[in-house]
Design a protein around this motif. Structure first.
Motif, PDB file in Angstrom:
ATOM      1  N   SER A  87       6.515  -9.119  13.482  1.00  0.00           N
ATOM      2  CA  SER A  87       7.647  -9.657  12.728  1.00  0.00           C
ATOM      3  C   SER A  87       7.887  -8.728  11.543  1.00  0.00           C
ATOM      4  N   ALA A  88       8.824  -9.107  10.702  1.00  0.00           N
ATOM      5  CA  ALA A  88       9.096  -8.337   9.487  1.00  0.00           C
ATOM      6  C   ALA A  88       7.954  -8.554   8.492  1.00  0.00           C
ATOM      7  N   LEU A  89       7.456  -7.461   7.931  1.00  0.00           N
ATOM      8  CA  LEU A  89       6.384  -7.539   6.943  1.00  0.00           C
ATOM      9  C   LEU A  89       6.903  -8.176   5.658  1.00  0.00           C
ATOM     10  N   ASN A  90       6.072  -9.032   5.041  1.00  0.00           N
ATOM     11  CA  ASN A  90       6.461  -9.674   3.788  1.00  0.00           C
ATOM     12  C   ASN A  90       5.249  -9.756   2.858  1.00  0.00           C
ATOM     13  N   HIS A  91       5.442 -10.352   1.700  1.00  0.00           N
ATOM     14  CA  HIS A  91       4.377 -10.416   0.701  1.00  0.00           C
ATOM     15  C   HIS A  91       3.197 -11.285   1.146  1.00  0.00           C
ATOM     16  N   GLU A  92       3.428 -12.271   1.977  1.00  0.00           N
ATOM     17  CA  GLU A  92       2.326 -13.082   2.491  1.00  0.00           C
ATOM     18  C   GLU A  92       1.402 -12.227   3.357  1.00  0.00           C
ATOM     19  N   HIS A  93       1.962 -11.323   4.120  1.00  0.00           N
ATOM     20  CA  HIS A  93       1.153 -10.422   4.940  1.00  0.00           C
ATOM     21  C   HIS A  93       0.333  -9.492   4.056  1.00  0.00           C
ATOM     22  N   PHE A  94       0.916  -9.042   2.949  1.00  0.00           N
ATOM     23  CA  PHE A  94       0.167  -8.222   1.991  1.00  0.00           C
ATOM     24  C   PHE A  94      -1.005  -9.020   1.418  1.00  0.00           C
ATOM     25  N   ARG A  95      -0.783 -10.285   1.075  1.00  0.00           N
ATOM     26  CA  ARG A  95      -1.861 -11.107   0.521  1.00  0.00           C
ATOM     27  C   ARG A  95      -2.989 -11.292   1.531  1.00  0.00           C
ATOM     28  N   ASP A 132       9.507  -4.715  11.269  1.00  0.00           N
ATOM     29  CA  ASP A 132      10.508  -4.497  10.220  1.00  0.00           C
ATOM     30  C   ASP A 132       9.800  -4.765   8.894  1.00  0.00           C
ATOM     31  N   ILE A 133      10.519  -4.631   7.796  1.00  0.00           N
ATOM     32  CA  ILE A 133       9.910  -4.875   6.494  1.00  0.00           C
ATOM     33  C   ILE A 133      10.952  -5.465   5.555  1.00  0.00           C
ATOM     34  N   GLU A 134      10.560  -6.491   4.818  1.00  0.00           N
ATOM     35  CA  GLU A 134      11.478  -7.100   3.863  1.00  0.00           C
ATOM     36  C   GLU A 134      11.776  -6.107   2.741  1.00  0.00           C
ATOM     37  N   PRO A 135      13.024  -6.054   2.274  1.00  0.00           N
ATOM     38  CA  PRO A 135      13.431  -5.059   1.269  1.00  0.00           C
ATOM     39  C   PRO A 135      12.598  -5.062  -0.011  1.00  0.00           C
ATOM     40  N   SER A 136      12.218  -6.223  -0.529  1.00  0.00           N
ATOM     41  CA  SER A 136      11.449  -6.248  -1.781  1.00  0.00           C
ATOM     42  C   SER A 136      10.061  -5.641  -1.594  1.00  0.00           C
ATOM     43  N   LEU A 137       9.437  -5.905  -0.451  1.00  0.00           N
ATOM     44  CA  LEU A 137       8.134  -5.314  -0.156  1.00  0.00           C
ATOM     45  C   LEU A 137       8.283  -3.812   0.041  1.00  0.00           C
ATOM     46  N   GLN A 138       9.316  -3.406   0.745  1.00  0.00           N
ATOM     47  CA  GLN A 138       9.563  -1.990   0.972  1.00  0.00           C
ATOM     48  C   GLN A 138       9.735  -1.247  -0.355  1.00  0.00           C
ATOM     49  N   GLU A 139      10.467  -1.841  -1.263  1.00  0.00           N
ATOM     50  CA  GLU A 139      10.704  -1.220  -2.569  1.00  0.00           C
ATOM     51  C   GLU A 139       9.389  -1.044  -3.339  1.00  0.00           C
ATOM     52  N   GLN A 140       8.554  -2.066  -3.339  1.00  0.00           N
ATOM     53  CA  GLN A 140       7.278  -1.984  -4.047  1.00  0.00           C
ATOM     54  C   GLN A 140       6.340  -0.958  -3.417  1.00  0.00           C
ATOM     55  N   LEU A 141       6.318  -0.895  -2.098  1.00  0.00           N
ATOM     56  CA  LEU A 141       5.472   0.088  -1.423  1.00  0.00           C
ATOM     57  C   LEU A 141       5.958   1.509  -1.691  1.00  0.00           C
ATOM     58  N   SER A 143       7.613   2.634  -4.215  1.00  0.00           N
ATOM     59  CA  SER A 143       7.404   3.035  -5.612  1.00  0.00           C
ATOM     60  C   SER A 143       5.923   3.197  -5.951  1.00  0.00           C
ATOM     61  N   GLY A 144       5.038   2.716  -5.090  1.00  0.00           N
ATOM     62  CA  GLY A 144       3.604   2.822  -5.335  1.00  0.00           C
ATOM     63  C   GLY A 144       3.067   1.745  -6.260  1.00  0.00           C
ATOM     64  N   THR A 145       3.874   0.734  -6.574  1.00  0.00           N
ATOM     65  CA  THR A 145       3.428  -0.319  -7.490  1.00  0.00           C
ATOM     66  C   THR A 145       2.598  -1.400  -6.798  1.00  0.00           C
ATOM     67  N   LEU A 146       2.652  -1.460  -5.482  1.00  0.00           N
ATOM     68  CA  LEU A 146       1.887  -2.463  -4.737  1.00  0.00           C
ATOM     69  C   LEU A 146       0.612  -1.808  -4.219  1.00  0.00           C
ATOM     70  N   ARG A 147      -0.517  -2.258  -4.728  1.00  0.00           N
ATOM     71  CA  ARG A 147      -1.818  -1.703  -4.354  1.00  0.00           C
ATOM     72  C   ARG A 147      -2.808  -2.856  -4.211  1.00  0.00           C
ATOM     73  N   ILE A 148      -3.860  -2.626  -3.435  1.00  0.00           N
ATOM     74  CA  ILE A 148      -4.932  -3.608  -3.315  1.00  0.00           C
ATOM     75  C   ILE A 148      -5.683  -3.654  -4.649  1.00  0.00           C
ATOM     76  N   SER A 149      -6.001  -2.487  -5.167  1.00  0.00           N
ATOM     77  CA  SER A 149      -6.619  -2.325  -6.479  1.00  0.00           C
ATOM     78  C   SER A 149      -6.218  -0.932  -6.964  1.00  0.00           C
ATOM     79  N   GLU A 150      -6.681  -0.578  -8.124  1.00  0.00           N
ATOM     80  CA  GLU A 150      -6.289   0.715  -8.689  1.00  0.00           C
ATOM     81  C   GLU A 150      -6.623   1.886  -7.771  1.00  0.00           C
ATOM     82  N   ASP A 151      -7.739   1.789  -7.065  1.00  0.00           N
ATOM     83  CA  ASP A 151      -8.169   2.898  -6.216  1.00  0.00           C
ATOM     84  C   ASP A 151      -7.915   2.672  -4.723  1.00  0.00           C
ATOM     85  N   ILE A 152      -7.223   1.585  -4.352  1.00  0.00           N
ATOM     86  CA  ILE A 152      -6.941   1.324  -2.936  1.00  0.00           C
ATOM     87  C   ILE A 152      -5.434   1.181  -2.739  1.00  0.00           C
TER      88      ILE A 152
END
Length: 164
Positions: A87-95, A132-141, A143-152
Motif C-alpha cells: 500500500s502507500a507508505l505512511n507515518h504509521e508504517h514509519f512508527r 506508493d508514498i504519502e506526500p508528507s512522508l515523502q517530503e520528510q524523507l 529532506s532528511g528530517t525523518l530518522r530513527i535516531s541521529e545515527d540511523i
C-alpha cells in the motif's frame, strides 16, 4: 535521504501487475536483491540475511510482538531493517519500523556472524518499501528530517511491477 523508484520493463507496452499480497512483494525482493541498492557507494551491495524474522516485544508502542519482513546486510557492515507494505507508505508504517529498532542489539547478536569480524559495531538503516508514498512522508524523507535516531537514517522505495 533519497527516495528511489524501481521499474522493470520488458517491452514498450506494459500492463500494471500489482502485488497480490505483501508476501508476493517480499518474494520479488528476495529474488531481486539489487532492487534494494540504495546508492553506488556504501549501500550498493545487498544481501538478504533473514525474512519473516519474529521479534519478541518488537512493537513496544503497541505492546505486542513483531515480525521484521526482511533483514539485509549492505557492504558487509550496515544492517537494514526493511518493512514492506502492499500500500502507500505512511507515518504509521514509519512508527512500526521505528519500533523494531528498539531490538537492534538482539537482532545484531543473532546475526553477528553475517558481518565482517573487522567491524566493531555495525551501522544501521531503516527501509520502507511500498507501492506508493504519502506526500508528507515523502517530503520528510527527502529532506532528511525523518530518522530513527541521529545515527540511523531512513530510506524509502516505491516498487511497481508490470507485464508486457
Amino acid at each position: 535521504m533519497k527516495l528511489y523508484r524501481h521499474v522493470t520493463a520488458n517491452s514498450i507496452l506494459l500492463k500494471a501487475m500489482p502485488f497480490i499480497r505483501e508476501l508476493s512483494m517480499e518474494a520479488y525482493l528476495i529474488e531481486n536483491e539489487a532492487v534494494l541498492r540504495l546508492n553506488d557507494d556504501d549501500l550498493s551491495e545487498v544481501q538478504i540475511i533473514a525474512s519473516e524474522l519474529p521479534i519478541v516485544e518488537g512493537r513496544p508502542a503497541k505492546k505486542t510482538d513483531g515480525r521484521i519482513d526482511l533483514l539485509a546486510l549492505y557492504n558487509n557492515e550496515t544492517f537494514g531493517i526493511i518493512e514492506l507494505k502492499n500500500s502507500a507508505l505512511n507515518h504509521e508504517h514509519f512508527r512500526q519500523l521505528q519500533d523494531y529498532f528498539s531490538k537492534k542489539d538482539e537482532i545484531y547478536n543473532a546475526h553477528r556472524d553475517a558481518v565482517s569480524s573487522e567491524i566493531g559495531s555495525p551501522k544501521w538503516i531503516g527501509i520502507l518499501v511500498g507501492t506508493d508514498i504519502e506526500p508528507s512522508l515523502q517530503e520528510q524523507l527527502a529532506s532528511g528530517t525523518l530518522r530513527i535516531s541521529e545515527d540511523i537514517p531512513v530510506a524509502a522505495l516505491v516498487v511497481s511491477r508490470y507485464r508486457s
